[in-house]
Structure formats: structure tokens, C-alpha cells
Design a protein around this motif. Structure first.
Motif, PDB file in Angstrom:
ATOM      1  N   UNK A   1       6.256   7.865   8.390  1.00  0.00           N
ATOM      2  CA  UNK A   1       6.798   8.822   7.289  1.00  0.00           C
ATOM      3  C   UNK A   1       8.030   8.197   6.643  1.00  0.00           C
ATOM      4  N   UNK A   2       8.566   6.891   6.876  1.00  0.00           N
ATOM      5  CA  UNK A   2       9.685   6.372   6.199  1.00  0.00           C
ATOM      6  C   UNK A   2       9.180   5.897   4.946  1.00  0.00           C
ATOM      7  N   UNK A   3      10.137   5.960   3.988  1.00  0.00           N
ATOM      8  CA  UNK A   3       9.946   5.490   2.736  1.00  0.00           C
ATOM      9  C   UNK A   3      10.448   4.108   2.319  1.00  0.00           C
ATOM     10  N   UNK A   4      10.857   3.402   3.556  1.00  0.00           N
ATOM     11  CA  UNK A   4      11.331   2.257   3.555  1.00  0.00           C
ATOM     12  C   UNK A   4      10.404   1.273   3.038  1.00  0.00           C
ATOM     13  N   UNK A   5       8.855   1.447   3.367  1.00  0.00           N
ATOM     14  CA  UNK A   5       7.832   0.366   3.193  1.00  0.00           C
ATOM     15  C   UNK A   5       7.404   0.567   1.811  1.00  0.00           C
ATOM     16  N   UNK A   6       7.376   1.603   1.143  1.00  0.00           N
ATOM     17  CA  UNK A   6       6.310   1.800   0.231  1.00  0.00           C
ATOM     18  C   UNK A   6       6.627   0.779  -1.226  1.00  0.00           C
ATOM     19  N   UNK A   7       7.798   0.307  -1.219  1.00  0.00           N
ATOM     20  CA  UNK A   7       8.116  -0.437  -2.416  1.00  0.00           C
ATOM     21  C   UNK A   7       7.336  -1.855  -2.359  1.00  0.00           C
TER      22      UNK A   7
ATOM     23  N   UNK B   1     -12.881 -10.258   5.303  1.00  0.00           N
ATOM     24  CA  UNK B   1     -13.875 -10.675   6.149  1.00  0.00           C
ATOM     25  C   UNK B   1     -13.264 -10.173   7.563  1.00  0.00           C
ATOM     26  N   UNK B   2     -11.852 -10.120   7.556  1.00  0.00           N
ATOM     27  CA  UNK B   2     -11.053  -9.383   8.659  1.00  0.00           C
ATOM     28  C   UNK B   2      -9.908  -8.420   8.257  1.00  0.00           C
ATOM     29  N   UNK B   3      -9.230  -7.832   9.376  1.00  0.00           N
ATOM     30  CA  UNK B   3      -8.053  -7.220   8.725  1.00  0.00           C
ATOM     31  C   UNK B   3      -6.859  -8.291   8.427  1.00  0.00           C
ATOM     32  N   UNK B   4      -6.423  -8.266   7.232  1.00  0.00           N
ATOM     33  CA  UNK B   4      -5.242  -9.152   6.794  1.00  0.00           C
ATOM     34  C   UNK B   4      -3.968  -8.688   7.468  1.00  0.00           C
ATOM     35  N   UNK B   5      -3.321  -9.322   8.220  1.00  0.00           N
ATOM     36  CA  UNK B   5      -2.111  -9.146   9.047  1.00  0.00           C
ATOM     37  C   UNK B   5      -1.047  -8.449   8.042  1.00  0.00           C
ATOM     38  N   UNK B   6      -0.789  -9.120   7.110  1.00  0.00           N
ATOM     39  CA  UNK B   6       0.075  -8.582   5.857  1.00  0.00           C
ATOM     40  C   UNK B   6      -0.110  -7.201   5.330  1.00  0.00           C
ATOM     41  N   UNK B   7      -1.348  -6.601   5.457  1.00  0.00           N
ATOM     42  CA  UNK B   7      -1.624  -5.592   5.009  1.00  0.00           C
ATOM     43  C   UNK B   7      -2.063  -4.515   6.008  1.00  0.00           C
ATOM     44  N   UNK B   8      -1.818  -4.937   7.382  1.00  0.00           N
ATOM     45  CA  UNK B   8      -1.915  -3.681   8.339  1.00  0.00           C
ATOM     46  C   UNK B   8      -0.494  -3.264   8.539  1.00  0.00           C
ATOM     47  N   UNK B   9      -0.342  -1.865   8.064  1.00  0.00           N
ATOM     48  CA  UNK B   9       1.052  -1.118   8.066  1.00  0.00           C
ATOM     49  C   UNK B   9       0.631   0.102   8.930  1.00  0.00           C
TER      50      UNK B   9
END
Length: 292
Positions: free
Chosen positions: A142-148, A130-138
Motif C-alpha cells: 500500500x506504500x506509494x514509494x515504489x510507484x514512480x 519466458x520466466x518471471x523477471x526479478x526486476x519486475x517482481x514487486x
């Protein structure tokens, strides 16, 4: 390409994508751009008095000018773009049949993020119910650190929201320079919401990825008692399945798919349907314009 294993942290698969528009960014990348640069593809010729760079004088072109003007070659600088996955995380995306939809979402986002980074593009994620979920607002990076972490969080998430109206908030978040936006959903939305989301994203290059599972409608029995659930509301209803009802349900699904395709084509590209697991070869061909 091979299907990445669902248990891996980041899918090891390359997802090629090609743009039919020129990017306006100034950061060097892999896509055709609007900015003139020292390298890249030849674009055109211009008079030396306008493009004052004598290092690029084209003597052959200049000698052909009867007025004695000097011409220089101009090149377009290849540039990078911003890629976003706008993901529907409403309750219907929690369906687990032949595959778990969230597992498919995680594989898609992980593959897109890794592929974007490898060619110099930035990748971001916006997950909504229903809204943007803060946990999934990235925000795009270009950094690969957040992918995993992103893949692991998506794979573990159990959608529960009763609606996908947050996608409109996500579209507003993406305002600005043109981006490549992957909208990932089963698209079980009201017609007015669907039209509003596509309209809100009309400034971008939008690729809609439709997730389907054979067990949702195609694998229904011809006869028998079947309990069907509305995953957005959680309500269940018992049906006496028969060929006519089964045919009606499949016809309804076909009409919804036809309406979605017409809407997506009106705003750009036809949708790509994933039935169960992702066929990465087919997906790559679609993104490169070889299949619709």
C-alpha cells in the motif's frame, strides 16, 4: 479522465473498479466483504442468541416476531483487496508504432497502483517473458514509494524475451486468497499457453487488457512491398502486399480476438482492448460494468 502524459513519472488519473464478489479480507477498505463488522452495509437480521450484541437490537423486527425472539441487525464490514498487474514483457511488447506499448503498460500500471492505494487496496506487479523477471517482481504493497520507480523502469524497458511462458509462474505466485488480477499483454500467444494461463488464474477475478497498435495490421497498405517482422523471434519477411493478403491478415487478427474473448468470458470478464493510447473514460466505464 484525461490521458496522462507519457513523460510524467506516475500518471495522474483515477481508475475506478467494482467487484461483483465479496472479499474475504479483514483489513478495512472500500469493497463489500464477507466479514461482519460494526459499519458498512446492512446485511440481514439474526437472533440475539446467535449474534450476541445487544447494541444492535432491532425493536421493530423483534416486535413482529410472534414467538417473542429478539433480533439484531448485522452489517457487512467493507474490506480491502489485493490487486496485481501480471504483465507480458516478451519481445512483441516492444513494438512501437503509433505509440510505444511499454509506455502504455507503464501508464496503466502507474494509474492502477495509485488508484488502488487511494482506496486502501494493495498493488503488486509481476512482469514476465519466458520466466518471471526479478526486476519486475514487486510484492503487493500500500506504500506509494515504489510507484514512480515502477513506472520509470517499465517505460525504459526494452522487451526481448522469446515467449511469455513466465506468466504461468506468475499465476502460481498469486496462489491463495482471491485477488483482482489485470493481465496486460498483446496476447500474441500460442492457444495452449493462453488456455493454461486463464486456467491457472481461475481462482481470481481476471481482467485481460489487450494492447494493439493500428500499425500492426490495420494501417497496412493495399499494395506494395512490406517487410513484416515476428517480434517474438526477430525474423523478418518481405511480402508483396495486395488487397487479398491484407484482408487475410485482418481476418486472422479478428479470429484471434474472437477466440480470446470467448476464452476470457468463459473464465469471467470479457477483455478490454486498448487501440493505441488508453481511453481512460472508456476503461473506467468498462471496470464499473457500464461497457464491455
Amino acid at each position: 479522465m484525461s490521458d496522462p502524459h507519457s513523460g510524467s513519472s506516475v500518471p495522474q488519473v483515477d481508475v475506478p473498479y467494482r467487484l461483483d464478489w465479496r472479499a474475504a479480507g479483514v483489513r478495512i477498505g472500500a469493497h463489500r466483504g464477507k466479514v461482519e463488522g460494526a459499519g458498512g452495509l446492512f446485511r440481514d437480521h439474526d437472533l440475539l442468541v446467535r449474534s450476541q450484541d445487544p447494541r444492535r437490537i432491532d425493536l421493530r423486527m423483534s416486535l413482529r416476531d410472534p414467538f417473542g425472539n429478539l433480533y439484531v441487525k448485522r452489517f457487512e464490514q467493507k474490506t480491502s483487496i489485493t490487486v496485481y498487474a501480471l504483465v507480458d514483457l516478451s519481445a512483441s511488447m516492444g513494438f512501437a508504432g503509433s505509440v510505444d506499448k511499454m509506455d502504455v503498460v507503464a501508464n496503466l500500471c502507474g494509474a492502477l497502483a495509485a488508484s488502488a492505494r487511494r482506496i486502501g487496496d494493495s498493488f503488486g506487479l509481476i512482469g514476465c517473458d519466458e520466466t518471471i523477471l526479478p526486476k519486475f517482481l514487486l510484492p503487493a504493497t500500500r506504500s506509494r514509494g515504489t510507484e514512480a520507480d515502477m513506472v520509470a523502469d517499465l517505460r525504459a524497458y526494452l522487451p526481448a524475451g522469446h515467449g511469455a511462458e513466465g506468466l504461468l509462474e506468475g499465476a502460481a505466485y498469486l496462489a491463495g486468497r482471491r485477488k483482482l488480477v489485470f493481465v496486460i499483454s498483446d496476447f500474441y500467444w500460442p492457444r495452449d499457453l493462453m488456455e493454461a494461463v486463464f486456467e491457472a488464474l481461475s481462482a481470481h477475478d481476471v481482467i485481460s487488457i489487450v494492447l494493439r497498435d493500428p500499425r500492426e495490421t490495420r494501417d497496412l497498405p493495399r499494395y506494395g512491398l512490406v517487410s513484416l517482422a515476428d517480434l517474438e523471434t526477430g525474423r523478418q519477411r518481405l511480402y508483396v502486399m495486395r488487397p487479398s493478403l491484407r484482408a487475410a491478415l485482418m481476418h486472422e487478427e479478428a479470429m484471434a480476438a474472437k477466440a480470446l474473448r470467448a476464452l476470457a468470458v468463459r473464465y469471467g470478464r470479457p477483455p478490454f482492448q486498448v487501440m493505441g493510447r488508453v481511453d481512460w473514460d472508456k476503461f473506467g466505464a468498462y471496470l464499473m460494468g457500464e461497457a464491455a
